[in-house]
Design an enzyme around this catalytic site. Structure first.
Site, mmCIF file in Angstrom:
data_model
loop_
_atom_site.group_PDB
_atom_site.id
_atom_site.type_symbol
_atom_site.label_atom_id
_atom_site.label_comp_id
_atom_site.label_asym_id
_atom_site.label_seq_id
_atom_site.Cartn_x
_atom_site.Cartn_y
_atom_site.Cartn_z
ATOM 1 N N TYR A 133 0.868 -1.179 0.000
ATOM 2 C CA TYR A 133 0.000 0.000 0.000
ATOM 3 C C TYR A 133 0.900 1.222 0.000
ATOM 4 C CZ TYR A 133 -3.780 3.130 1.656
ATOM 5 O OH TYR A 133 -4.701 4.139 1.802
ATOM 6 N N LYS A 162 -1.561 -1.390 -3.981
ATOM 7 C CA LYS A 162 -2.615 -0.380 -3.925
ATOM 8 C C LYS A 162 -1.899 0.955 -4.044
ATOM 9 C CE LYS A 162 -6.085 1.879 -1.033
ATOM 10 N NZ LYS A 162 -6.757 1.952 0.287
#
Length: 293
Positions: A133, A162
């Site tokens: 992330y 992400k």
């Protein structure tokens, strides 16, 4: 397995600040019924910084139990302590999560070698697929595509990212560095259409908390190459994407969900509920999207 509209779930609280397990279970059911293709408990939107370790683990367990393998659960397992992140990863695997979302360490600002070592240690501790992330605006560190590529090459269970940089050229850079099979998911609702055009395959979405069916339809249209339908849905959703982020996330999403009767409009300090002027703008955006009369 990991594509389309994946909801970054809020964590519902009661008025006394305790976990609202009933509302959370109902939210999971609604998300699945409306077409969300995955769920992410205990990420930024889930107010992970203000959950105790026991609550963090309980929310993941509840999500896995409620989803019951109907859609994948990507458990939030990030920390700026490598040992703590490993502990979260091990627990998520134990209770049956399908993958992990691990944020780049925040506040202590590791360099690229430190980022590599952090994710390498987590990857060695679990067999679950791991999504990096990368969210520089919150973590104040940016994992570069070269570092991401090293991790993806060295660890088969580091499968994707992400990406919340909002830099659309980064998608192409990461595709070039990591290869076309590296799963790229947008972490920014407003630019998700362009993200997919560069090679992304979905979005871990805040807006999907509030408009799961529209977000699922938008992603489906985008991924099948139906540009006209995707733009039509983008036009409906774009004011909502903007309005939900007028104040720190997830205050906007929780207000909107409270307007839909899905949960109490309660956040944990230091986050606070949205101002009245923001609430009016969210209401208008929800009406534009067809979510309120």
């Amino acid at each position: 397995m990991f594509r389309g509209s994946i909801t970054a779930l809020v964590t519902p609280f009661r008025q006394d600040g305790s976990l609202d397990k009933k509302a959370f279970g109902a939210l999971v059911e609604w998300q699945i019924a409306e077409g969300s293709s995955g769920l992410v408990p205990v990420g930024t939107t889930g107010e992970s910084p203000t959950l105790t370790h026991d609550e963090h683990q309980e929310v993941i367990r509840l999500c896995v139990e409620a989803a019951n393998k109907r859609v994948p659960v990507i458990a939030g397992a990030g920390s700026n302590s490598t040992r703590e992140a490993i502990s979260f990863a091990e627990h998520a695997e134990k209770v049956g999560a399908d993958a992990l979302l691990v944020v780049t360490p925040y506040y202590n600002k590791p360099n690229q070698r430190g980022l590599y070592e952090h994710f390498a240690a987590i990857a060695r501790s679990t067999s679950l697929p791991i999504f990096i992330y990368n969210i520089p605006p919150r973590s104040v560190v940016d994992m570069l595509p070269e570092t991401m590529a090293r991790l993806a090459a060295d660890f088969k269970n580091i499968v994707g990212v992400k990406d919340a940089t909002a830099k659309l050229d980064r998608v192409s850079e990461q595709r070039e560095a990591c290869g076309p099979d590296f799963i790229q998911l947008s972490g920014e609702d407003a630019t998700a259409l362009g993200f997919n055009a560069h090679g992304g395959v979905g979005c871990i979405s805040v807006t999907a908390n509030v408009a799961p069916r529209l977000c699922a339809e938008f992603q489906a249209a985008s991924l099948r190459g139906d540009g006209a339908r995707a733009i039509e849905l983008q036009d409906r959703l774009f004011p909502l994407h903007k309005a939900l982020f007028l104040e720190p996330n997830p205050a906007g999403a929780k207000y909107a969900l409270s307007r839909l009767g899905r949960l109490e409009n309660v956040l944990r300090s230091p986050l606070v509920t949205v101002e009245a002027s923001t609430a009016e703008k969210i209401d208008a955006a929800m009406k534009h999207a067809g979510l309120l009369n």
